[in-house]
Design a protein around this motif. Structure first.
Motif, PDB file in Angstrom:
ATOM      1  N   TYR A 499       9.139 -10.808 -10.415  1.00  0.00           N
ATOM      2  CA  TYR A 499       9.379  -9.446  -9.970  1.00  0.00           C
ATOM      3  C   TYR A 499      10.411  -8.736 -10.848  1.00  0.00           C
ATOM      4  O   TYR A 499      10.796  -7.620 -10.574  1.00  0.00           O
ATOM      5  N   HIS A 556       5.000  -1.035  -2.397  1.00  0.00           N
ATOM      6  CA  HIS A 556       4.258  -1.958  -3.250  1.00  0.00           C
ATOM      7  C   HIS A 556       2.911  -2.270  -2.609  1.00  0.00           C
ATOM      8  O   HIS A 556       2.795  -2.351  -1.379  1.00  0.00           O
ATOM      9  N   PHE A 577      -4.198  -1.749 -14.306  1.00  0.00           N
ATOM     10  CA  PHE A 577      -3.166  -1.742 -15.342  1.00  0.00           C
ATOM     11  C   PHE A 577      -3.745  -1.244 -16.665  1.00  0.00           C
ATOM     12  O   PHE A 577      -4.899  -1.542 -16.981  1.00  0.00           O
ATOM     13  N   PRO A 578      -3.001  -0.438 -17.418  1.00  0.00           N
ATOM     14  CA  PRO A 578      -1.580  -0.086 -17.236  1.00  0.00           C
ATOM     15  C   PRO A 578      -1.333   1.156 -16.377  1.00  0.00           C
ATOM     16  O   PRO A 578      -0.232   1.687 -16.391  1.00  0.00           O
ATOM     17  N   ARG A 579      -2.356   1.601 -15.651  1.00  0.00           N
ATOM     18  CA  ARG A 579      -2.187   2.818 -14.856  1.00  0.00           C
ATOM     19  C   ARG A 579      -1.000   2.708 -13.900  1.00  0.00           C
ATOM     20  O   ARG A 579      -0.221   3.651 -13.720  1.00  0.00           O
ATOM     21  N   PHE A 580      -0.874   1.535 -13.254  1.00  0.00           N
ATOM     22  CA  PHE A 580       0.228   1.320 -12.322  1.00  0.00           C
ATOM     23  C   PHE A 580       1.220   0.335 -12.920  1.00  0.00           C
ATOM     24  O   PHE A 580       0.851  -0.556 -13.688  1.00  0.00           O
ATOM     25  N   ARG A 581       2.479   0.469 -12.521  1.00  0.00           N
ATOM     26  CA  ARG A 581       3.514  -0.436 -12.997  1.00  0.00           C
ATOM     27  C   ARG A 581       3.497  -1.727 -12.180  1.00  0.00           C
ATOM     28  O   ARG A 581       3.058  -1.757 -11.037  1.00  0.00           O
ATOM     29  N   ASP A 582       4.043  -2.793 -12.794  1.00  0.00           N
ATOM     30  CA  ASP A 582       4.142  -4.063 -12.076  1.00  0.00           C
ATOM     31  C   ASP A 582       5.015  -3.932 -10.840  1.00  0.00           C
ATOM     32  O   ASP A 582       4.844  -4.685  -9.866  1.00  0.00           O
ATOM     33  N   SER A 583       5.949  -3.029 -10.845  1.00  0.00           N
ATOM     34  CA  SER A 583       6.811  -2.814  -9.688  1.00  0.00           C
ATOM     35  C   SER A 583       6.085  -2.109  -8.551  1.00  0.00           C
ATOM     36  O   SER A 583       6.588  -2.059  -7.428  1.00  0.00           O
ATOM     37  N   GLU A 584       4.884  -1.581  -8.827  1.00  0.00           N
ATOM     38  CA  GLU A 584       4.111  -0.863  -7.810  1.00  0.00           C
ATOM     39  C   GLU A 584       2.936  -1.684  -7.279  1.00  0.00           C
ATOM     40  O   GLU A 584       2.596  -1.595  -6.091  1.00  0.00           O
ATOM     41  N   THR A 586       0.686  -5.537  -7.490  1.00  0.00           N
ATOM     42  CA  THR A 586       0.480  -6.929  -7.903  1.00  0.00           C
ATOM     43  C   THR A 586      -0.978  -7.281  -7.666  1.00  0.00           C
ATOM     44  O   THR A 586      -1.512  -7.022  -6.578  1.00  0.00           O
TER      45      THR A 586
END
Length: 824
Positions: A499, A556, A577-584, A586
C-alpha cells in the motif's frame, strides 16, 4: 597456611563449585530436551491462546507438553542474505516447495446402508428431511498408513506467491472444465465424472471432502495468524439427481463443527492405540500426539478446533536448503458456526440434513478458519514483514493443514457448547426432524477404543453432544504422515503490504487506513444466470462506477477480476490502470468460475461459489484496514441524498448513533425514453419498417440513462429482498450478498450478555438500532441500473400507457420521468 593462600584456595573452590552446578544444569536441560524431542512426524510449538475461543472461558487444566521442534528449528532464525545466496545458486526449482494434497479414504463412521435420504421431491429443507445413518460408537480409529494415501501435486499451476490466490486448485480453470455449471446432469457417483481426474486437474475436495475448498490464504498484519477463505462445496448442487454427490460431501459441513482435543505424549498414544501406524525406522517415543477429548479434558487451545496446523520453513543454513518443522498449532474459527446455527431460529435447525436441501442456510456458504502462528524465534516477524518472500515470489514459510475427522452432528440437540455460551443445557424445542433419539437409538456400539469412565468428571453441559459416547477415551489421531491433508500451502505477504506504507508501520499501527471501501466481483465478459444473456459492457460500466463512487466519498475500491473464468484473452487490468491510481483501486485476479449458474427457479439451484468466496475474501483481507465496507455489482449506485453530498458524512453520522449496518432497499430502475432509439434486430422486436423495441443509445452515462424508478421513495417493504448493505467491518463477521449473516450480536454468549447487563435469547435477530434502513430522501438511495435488453421493451407503447395493467412478464421496461411523462 598463610591467609593469602587460603583466600586463593577458597576462591578456586567457589569457582569450581559454580562451574559444576552450571555444567549439571546444562546436562539436565539437554537430557530433558532430547527426551522430549519430537520424532520425524513433526511435533512443535503449540499455541496456548489459539485466538479468541468462541466457546467462552474454562477452568484450568493440566499443562500441555512442552514446546519443542525438530532439527535446528527450536528457535527459528532467518537470514535474508543466505536466502538470496541460495536462490542465486540453486534457482527457484531448488527451493520452491510444490503444493500437494494427500487424499485419505472415507471415514468409517456409519453403518453402510442405514441412511434414509428423505423426500427429495419436497423442496422445503425441514420437511421429510431423512434420517442420518447409524453411527459406530466410539468412532473407529483411522489405522491407515502413508501408503494408503493418494498424493496430488499442483506445482505446475501455483509456482510462487505471485500466483496467489488466482492459481489455488479451486477448479480446472478456463477451457478445461468437464462438468457444466448450467443444466449439469453429470455426477461423480454415476461415473460420468472421474473423481481422480478432477483431483489431478482441478480440486481434490470431491475425492476427500474433509479437505477445505480453499479460495484464499493470507497472514494477518502482525504475522500471528494465517487466515483461510474457503467455500462449502456441498452447496454447488441441490437437485435430487446429485444426491449421492451431495451426500458424499457432508464432511464439508462437518469441518465447520468444532471438536475438542488433548495433547498426549507418544508413549501414551502407543499404549491406548497400539494399532495406529508408526514409522518403522523410528524408535523415538517422544513427541506430542493428539486425542479427541471431552471439553473438560481438552487443552485450552484445543476446545473448539478442527485442523492441526503444521508450520515448516526453509533452513538456508544447510548446504542444500531444506524444510524444517517450526511449530504446530490447533486451528481456530473467527466464530463458532454451530453456535451461529443455534441462534438462527427459535425452532430446531440442522447444519446438515440427509436430504441435502440445505442451501437456504446461506450462512454456511462461506467458510473461514485460522491457523495461529507459533511464537518461535523470527517466525512471526518474518511473516509480518514479508521478508521471507524472495524477489521472484518464492516463499520461505509453508503450512500444512490436517483435518481432524469425525462424524457430523445433526440438529440443535447435538450442539457442542460450554455453559457460558448458551446456558447449562441446550434449550428444549419442537422435534421437527424426528431426531430427538439420535444419541440413543441411532448408534451401534463397537466395544472398542473405550476406557473406563471411573474418575472422569461429568460433562460440562447437562445435555447436547456426548463426546465420550461418540469418541471414547482412546481415539488418538494418526500421525500427520498417515493423514489426508493439504501440504506446502505457501505463506506470503499480508494484504497491507504494497500500500506504500512501510511494513513496520503496518504491523504496529492500530488505526484504520480507510473510512469507506467497496468490493466488486466483475468480469470483462460473462453470461447471466442460465446463460440467458451474454454481457460485454463491464469495462465501461466499471470505469463509470468507480469514478462515481470515488467522487461521492469512497476511499478505495477492490476489484475481484473474474474475467479468467470466461476467457484467457483479456482481463480488467488495462481497464483499471493507469486510469486509476494504486491508492484508489486494487485488482485481485480471481479466475475461479461459479460452480452453479442455474436460474433460481431451477430444480438444481446450487450457488455462485466464486462470487460468494470473493466477497468473503474481500471482507477478511481488507476489513482490518477500513471502518466501513460494502459489496456491490457495477450496476448498483449509492447516491447521497438530502443534505449529504458525501457518503463519508453519512457513515460518520451513523457511527455517532451507534448504527452498525446501513441497509438500502433495491428496486430495478428503467432506462429513460429520451436516451433510447428504435430497435428491430431481434425476433420479438418487429421489422425494420415497424420496430417495436427500444435500445439504449451509446455514449451516455449509465447513471444518467437509468435514473428513473417505477417505485416512489420510500420504497416498499418487498424491496428489502434484494437489499444491499454498508456495514462496519469490525461488527459484521460474515456477509452474504444481501445479508449480514454473522455479526457481533449473533456470536455474543449468554455469559457475555449477563456481564453487559443486556438481554440474551436463544434466537437472535438484529435490532433496527444496529441495522437501519436508510431514508431514501434525506440520506441515500440505491439506484439499480441493471441493463434492459431491447427485447424486454417489446410493445413498449402499449405496455407503458397510463393505467395499463400488464400481464405477468409484460410490464413496462421504459422510464418516463415525472412530470416529463408525455413522451411518444
Amino acid at each position: 597456611m598463610p591467609p593469602s593462600v587460603l583466600c586463593k584456595w577458597q576462591n578456586c573452590l567457589l569457582v569450581g563449585s559454580i562451574a559444576w552446578v552450571v555444567l549439571n544444569f546444562y546436562l539436565a536441560e539437554r537430557l530433558n530436551h532430547l527426551l522430549l524431542q519430537p520424532d520425524s512426524s513433526g511435533v512443535s510449538a503449540n499455541n496456548e491462546d489459539g485466538g479468541r475461543s468462541w466457546g467462552g472461558r474454562r477452568k484450568a487444566t493440566k499443562s500441555a507438553p512442552a514446546n519443542h521442534n525438530i532439527h535446528s528449528s527450536s528457535h527459528y532464525s532467518f537470514n535474508r542474505g543466505l536466502a538470496d545466496d541460495a536462490m542465486a545458486k540453486l534457482g527457484r526449482d531448488g527451493i520452491f516447495q510444490p503444493l500437494r494434497a494427500y487424499v485419505e479414504k472415507k471415514l468409517n463412521d456409519t453403518v453402510p446402508g442405514t441412511v434414509y435420504k428423505g423426500n427429495l421431491d419436497e423442496r422445503k429443507p425441514k420437511i421429510q428431511s431423512g434420517r442420518p445413518g447409524k453411527w459406530y460408537v466410539p468412532l473407529p480409529l483411522r489405522e491407515g498408513s502413508p501408503d494408503d494415501l493418494r498424493m496430488f501435486e499442483y506445482g505446475h499451476r501455483l509456482k510462487s506467491c505471485n500466483d496467489l490466490p488466482a492459481q489455488l486448485p479451486v477448479d480446472r480453470g478456463y477451457g478445461n472444465h468437464v462438468a457444466r455449471n448450467v443444466n449439469n446432469r453429470d455426477t461423480f457417483a454415476s461415473g460420468k465424472l472421474d473423481i481422480w481426474e478432477e483431483a489431478r486437474l482441478g480440486s481434490p475436495v470431491n475425492a476427500d471432502p474433509f479437505l477445505p475448498w480453499i479460495h484464499d490464504i493470507f497472514p494477518s498484519r502482525g504475522g500471528e495468524t494465517i487466515h483461510f477463505v474457503a467455500q462449502n462445496k456441498r452447496r454447488c448442487n441441490s437437485g435430487k439427481m446429485h444426491w449421492a454427490d451431495i451426500n458424499d460431501l457432508v464432511p464439508q459441513v462437518t469441518i465447520m463443527q468444532p471438536v475438542s482435543v488433548e495433547r498426549i505424549d507418544e508413549e501414551t498414544a502407543r499404549k491406548i492405540a497400539p494399532n495406529l501406524w508408526n514409522s518403522a525406522e523410528s524408535s523415538n517415543r517422544s513427541g506430542v500426539r493428539y486425542r479427541l477429548a471431552p471439553l473438560e479434558e481438552a487443552d485450552s487451545d484445543g476446545l473448539f478446533t478442527r485442523f492441526i496446523c503444521r508450520f515448516r520453513a526453509m533452513d538456508y543454513t544447510q548446504s542444500t536448503p531444506a524444510l524444517v518443522n517450526v511449530g504446530e498449532t490447533l486451528s481456530t474459527y473467527p466464530f463458532n458456526y454451530e453456535f451461529v446455527n443455534y441462534r438462527k431460529d427459535l425452532a430446531d435447525l440442522s447444519m446438515v440434513t440427509p436430504k441435502g436441501k440445505d442451501n437456504a442456510m446461506f450462512w454456511q456458504s462461506q467458510f473461514s478458519f485460522d491457523c495461529p502462528v507459533p511464537d518461535n524465534g523470527d517466525l512471526q516477524s518474518v511473516i509480518a514483514t514479508g521478508i521471507g518472500v524472495l524477489d521472484d515470489g518464492t516463499p520461505s514459510v509453508y503450512l500444512d493443514v490436517v483435518p481432524i475427522r469425525t462424524a457430523p452432528r445433526y440438529g440443535k440437540g447435538m450442539s457442542y457448547f460450554t455453559p457460558d455460551m448458551a446456558g447449562a443445557e441446550v434449550s428444549p424445542m419442537k422435534d421437527i426432524f424426528g431426531w430427538s433419539d439420535l444419541m440413543t437409538t441411532n448408534i451401534v456400539h463397537t466395544n472398542s477404543n473405550q476406557l473406563s469412565d471411573e474418575g472422569h468428571p461429568p460433562r460440562r453441559m447437562k445435555n447436547g453432544f456426548d463426546a465420550r459416547l461418540f469418541w471414547g477415551d482412546g481415539h488418538v489421531l494418526p500421525k500427520i504422515e498417515a493423514s489426508g491433508r493439504w501440504e506446502n500451502l505457501p505463506i506470503c505477504r499480508h494484504p497491507g503490504l504494497g500500500y506504500g506504507t512501510p511494513a513496520s508501520d503496518e504491523v504496529s499501527s492500530p488505526t484504520k487506513k480507510h473510512k469507506l471501501t467497496a468490493c466488486l466481483w466483475a468480469s470483462a465478459t460473462f453470461s447471466t444466470r442460465g446463460n440467458a444473456q451474454a454481457v460485454k459492457d463491464t469495462a465501461s460500466r466499471l470505469v463509470e462506477w468507480i469514478e462515481f463512487h470515488l467522487l461521492t466519498g469512497w476511499d478505495h475500491i477492490y476489484v475481484y477480476d473474474n474475467t479468467g473464468a470466461h476467457t484467457d484473452e483479456t482481463s480488467l487490468e488495462s481497464t483499471l490502470f493507469p486510469r486509476f491510481r494504486d491508492s484508489e483501486v486494487t485488482r485481485i485476479d480471481w479466475p475461479c468460475r461459479v460452480c452453479n449458474n442455474n436460474i433460481p427457479a431451477h430444480e438444481n439451484t446450487g450457488e455462485r461459489s466464486s462470487q460468494y468466496a470473493a466477497e468473503n475474501s474481500c471482507r477478511a483481507r481488507y476489513g482490518p484496514y477500513t471502518e466501513w465496507m460494502a459489496s456491490f455489482d457495477t450496476d448498483e449506485y449509492l447516491v447521497p441524498m438530502g443534505d449529504y453530498e458525501s457518503m463519508r458524512d453519512l457513515v460518520d453520522d451513523a457511527a455517532r448513533k451507534g448504527t452498525e449496518i446501513l441497509t438500502f432497499k433495491s428496486t430495478r430502475a428503467m432506462p429513460i425514453r429520451k436516451f433510447m432509439e428504435p430497435f428491430h434486430d431481434h425476433k420479438e422486436c418487429g421489422s425494420e419498417k415497424e420496430p417495436i423495441c427500444l435500445k439504449v443509445q451509446e455514449g451516455n452515462l449509465f447513471a444518467e440513462v437509468y435514473n428513473c424508478d417505477h417505485e416512489r421513495s420510500p420504497k416498499p417493504q418487498w424491496a428489502e429482498r434484494a437489499k444491499k448493505q454498508l456495514y462496519r467491518s469490525d461488527y459484521v463477521l460474515a456477509h452474504y450478498v444481501h445479508y449480514a449473516t454473522v455479526t457481533g450480536g449473533t456470536v455474543k454468549t449468554r455469559e457475555e450478555a449477563e456481564r453487559e447487563n443486556v438481554d440474551w435469547h436463544q434466537h437472535y435477530r438484529e435490532s433496527r438500532g444496529s441495522d437501519r434502513i436508510t431514508d431514501e430522501i434525506k440520506q441515500a438511495v440505491m439506484v439499480h441500473t441493471k441493463t434492459t435488453v431491447p427485447e424486454y421493451t417489446a410493445e413498449w407503447k402499449e405496455r407503458c400507457m397510463a393505467g395499463m395493467k400488464a400481464a405477468h412478464g409484460k410490464d413496462c421496461r421504459v422510464g418516463f420521468p415525472w412530470p416529463e411523462n408525455n413522451d411518444n
